[in-house]
Scaffold this motif. Structure first.
Motif, mmCIF file in Angstrom:
data_model
loop_
_atom_site.group_PDB
_atom_site.id
_atom_site.type_symbol
_atom_site.label_atom_id
_atom_site.label_comp_id
_atom_site.label_asym_id
_atom_site.label_seq_id
_atom_site.Cartn_x
_atom_site.Cartn_y
_atom_site.Cartn_z
ATOM 1 N N ASN A 103 52.511 45.935 54.568
ATOM 2 C CA ASN A 103 53.108 46.769 53.698
ATOM 3 C C ASN A 103 52.794 46.348 52.032
ATOM 4 O OD1 ASN A 103 54.189 49.224 52.876
ATOM 5 N ND2 ASN A 103 56.354 48.585 53.216
ATOM 6 N N TRP A 104 53.341 45.096 52.184
ATOM 7 C CA TRP A 104 53.405 44.782 50.634
ATOM 8 C C TRP A 104 51.893 44.309 50.297
ATOM 9 C CZ3 TRP A 104 51.245 39.796 49.343
ATOM 10 C CH2 TRP A 104 51.496 39.347 48.148
ATOM 11 N N ALA A 105 50.923 44.010 50.888
ATOM 12 C CA ALA A 105 49.708 44.057 50.753
ATOM 13 C C ALA A 105 48.965 45.461 50.516
ATOM 14 C CB ALA A 105 48.865 43.420 51.882
ATOM 15 N N GLU A 106 49.460 46.415 51.141
ATOM 16 C CA GLU A 106 49.025 47.767 50.668
ATOM 17 C C GLU A 106 49.557 48.262 49.543
ATOM 18 O OE1 GLU A 106 50.304 49.999 54.265
ATOM 19 O OE2 GLU A 106 48.723 49.186 55.499
ATOM 20 N N VAL A 107 50.888 47.928 49.298
ATOM 21 C CA VAL A 107 51.498 48.307 47.984
ATOM 22 C C VAL A 107 50.725 47.520 46.810
ATOM 23 C CG1 VAL A 107 53.444 48.174 46.418
ATOM 24 C CG2 VAL A 107 53.544 48.697 48.723
ATOM 25 N N ILE A 108 50.523 46.250 46.799
ATOM 26 C CA ILE A 108 49.695 45.368 45.974
ATOM 27 C C ILE A 108 48.355 46.141 45.816
ATOM 28 C CG2 ILE A 108 48.593 43.184 45.335
ATOM 29 C CD1 ILE A 108 51.518 43.240 44.962
ATOM 30 N N GLU A 109 47.636 46.449 46.776
ATOM 31 C CA GLU A 109 46.321 47.043 46.581
ATOM 32 C C GLU A 109 46.394 48.324 46.065
ATOM 33 O OE1 GLU A 109 42.519 48.204 49.690
ATOM 34 O OE2 GLU A 109 44.503 48.172 50.176
ATOM 35 N N ARG A 110 47.321 49.102 46.225
ATOM 36 C CA ARG A 110 47.169 50.459 45.337
ATOM 37 C C ARG A 110 47.577 50.192 43.976
ATOM 38 N NH1 ARG A 110 50.180 52.511 50.096
ATOM 39 N NH2 ARG A 110 52.109 51.823 49.380
ATOM 40 N N GLU A 111 48.520 49.131 43.636
ATOM 41 C CA GLU A 111 48.838 48.878 42.217
ATOM 42 C C GLU A 111 47.464 48.327 41.620
ATOM 43 O OE1 GLU A 111 52.074 46.046 42.293
ATOM 44 O OE2 GLU A 111 53.409 47.723 42.714
ATOM 45 N N PHE A 112 46.655 47.377 42.305
ATOM 46 C CA PHE A 112 45.512 46.992 41.687
ATOM 47 C C PHE A 112 44.471 48.355 41.289
ATOM 48 C CE2 PHE A 112 46.046 42.551 43.328
ATOM 49 C CZ PHE A 112 46.250 42.183 42.095
ATOM 50 N N LEU A 113 44.394 49.160 42.186
ATOM 51 C CA LEU A 113 43.701 50.400 42.313
ATOM 52 C C LEU A 113 44.048 51.083 41.309
ATOM 53 C CD1 LEU A 113 43.190 51.480 45.821
ATOM 54 C CD2 LEU A 113 41.263 50.481 44.417
ATOM 55 N N VAL A 114 45.435 51.228 40.795
ATOM 56 C CA VAL A 114 46.017 51.988 39.739
ATOM 57 C C VAL A 114 45.576 51.323 38.430
ATOM 58 C CG1 VAL A 114 48.324 52.814 38.602
ATOM 59 C CG2 VAL A 114 47.716 53.232 41.152
ATOM 60 N N LEU A 115 45.874 49.858 38.432
ATOM 61 C CA LEU A 115 45.433 49.304 37.169
ATOM 62 C C LEU A 115 43.764 49.117 36.906
ATOM 63 C CD1 LEU A 115 46.412 47.049 35.359
ATOM 64 C CD2 LEU A 115 45.884 45.359 36.759
ATOM 65 N N GLU A 116 43.169 49.214 37.952
ATOM 66 C CA GLU A 116 41.537 49.492 37.944
ATOM 67 C C GLU A 116 41.274 50.439 36.976
ATOM 68 O OE1 GLU A 116 37.833 49.509 40.376
ATOM 69 O OE2 GLU A 116 39.334 48.831 41.471
ATOM 70 N N GLU A 117 41.746 51.567 37.879
ATOM 71 C CA GLU A 117 41.552 53.079 37.326
ATOM 72 C C GLU A 117 42.004 53.224 35.756
ATOM 73 O OE1 GLU A 117 40.139 56.989 37.083
ATOM 74 O OE2 GLU A 117 39.759 55.320 38.603
ATOM 75 N N THR A 118 43.144 52.627 35.303
ATOM 76 C CA THR A 118 43.612 52.487 33.815
ATOM 77 C C THR A 118 42.761 51.839 33.295
ATOM 78 O OG1 THR A 118 45.890 52.674 34.819
ATOM 79 C CG2 THR A 118 45.681 51.965 32.570
ATOM 80 N N LEU A 119 42.257 50.546 33.500
ATOM 81 C CA LEU A 119 41.212 49.915 32.739
ATOM 82 C C LEU A 119 40.153 50.595 32.565
ATOM 83 C CD1 LEU A 119 41.772 46.290 33.895
ATOM 84 C CD2 LEU A 119 42.354 47.310 31.722
ATOM 85 N N ARG A 120 39.670 51.214 33.546
ATOM 86 C CA ARG A 120 38.221 52.220 33.605
ATOM 87 C C ARG A 120 38.535 53.112 32.370
ATOM 88 N NH1 ARG A 120 36.190 56.659 35.116
ATOM 89 N NH2 ARG A 120 37.987 57.328 36.582
ATOM 90 N N LEU A 121 39.445 53.872 32.389
ATOM 91 C CA LEU A 121 39.947 55.144 31.691
ATOM 92 C C LEU A 121 39.920 54.510 30.135
ATOM 93 C CD1 LEU A 121 42.388 57.105 33.463
ATOM 94 C CD2 LEU A 121 40.093 57.747 32.988
ATOM 95 N N VAL A 122 40.460 53.171 30.110
ATOM 96 C CA VAL A 122 40.701 52.586 28.755
ATOM 97 C C VAL A 122 39.387 52.244 28.142
ATOM 98 C CG1 VAL A 122 41.622 50.693 27.553
ATOM 99 C CG2 VAL A 122 43.141 52.029 29.082
ATOM 100 N N GLU A 123 38.519 51.646 29.046
ATOM 101 C CA GLU A 123 37.257 51.324 28.519
ATOM 102 C C GLU A 123 36.113 52.673 28.407
ATOM 103 O OE1 GLU A 123 35.873 48.450 31.437
ATOM 104 O OE2 GLU A 123 37.326 46.874 30.312
ATOM 105 N N GLY A 124 36.470 53.612 28.998
ATOM 106 C CA GLY A 124 35.727 54.722 29.179
ATOM 107 C C GLY A 124 34.433 54.849 29.850
ATOM 108 N N TRP A 137 35.613 46.424 40.922
ATOM 109 C CA TRP A 137 35.292 44.972 40.136
ATOM 110 C C TRP A 137 34.008 44.360 40.043
ATOM 111 C CZ3 TRP A 137 39.171 43.303 36.667
ATOM 112 C CH2 TRP A 137 40.025 44.043 36.819
ATOM 113 N N ARG A 138 33.462 43.603 39.101
ATOM 114 C CA ARG A 138 32.607 43.002 39.303
ATOM 115 C C ARG A 138 32.818 41.530 38.973
ATOM 116 N NH1 ARG A 138 29.895 47.838 39.571
ATOM 117 N NH2 ARG A 138 30.105 49.027 37.740
#
Length: 138
Positions: A103-124, A137-138
């Motif tokens: 459950n903790w891993a799933e929560v962390i994964e969701r948070e990383f996905l949200v963070l990734e999406e946020t960074l993508r939106l910020v970078e355009g 992620w590359r």
């Protein structure tokens, strides 16, 4: 005639006594024979019943010994059961912890996905998501 009469009376009395003794002896012998046959028949049953009574007592002792053995094994089984119950509790606790970790891993994964999406939106950048829904992620 008195003497003839008294001697014939005495002879008749002797015959009567002899006949009475003979009947008495015959009755005694018959009585003894009946008692002997009854005792013989009774002893056959008596022997059989004594053997059955002996068997019952022997079996009762064997059953008592088996009962004690069953009690001993039951106590050992109860101890073993308690031991296995503790092992099951440990395993259940481990599975719960594993579930918590998952459950903790799933929560962390969701948070990383949200963070990734946020960074993508910020970078355009426009990132095409993979079919597996993995990260970009590359």
């Amino acid at each position: 005639m008195t003497s003839t009469s008294s001697s014939s009376t005495a002879a008749a009395a002797d015959i009567s006594n002899s006949s009475s003794n003979s009947n008495s002896r015959t009755q005694s012998e018959a009585r003894a024979a009946v008692f002997a046959s009854l005792q013989s028949a009774g002893s056959a049953y008596d022997t059989r019943f004594q053997q059955k009574a002996t068997d019952l007592h022997t079996n009762a002792l064997a059953i008592a010994a088996q009962e004690n053995e069953v009690k001993t094994h039951s106590a050992a089984l109860a101890k073993e059961s308690v031991k296995w119950e503790k092992e099951v509790e440990k395993a259940t606790k481990g599975l719960r912890e594993f579930g918590d970790v998952q459950n903790w891993a799933e929560v962390i994964e969701r948070e990383f996905l949200v963070l990734e999406e946020t960074l993508r939106l910020v970078e355009g950048e426009v990132v095409v998501e993979s079919a597996s829904g993995g990260s970009g992620w590359r």
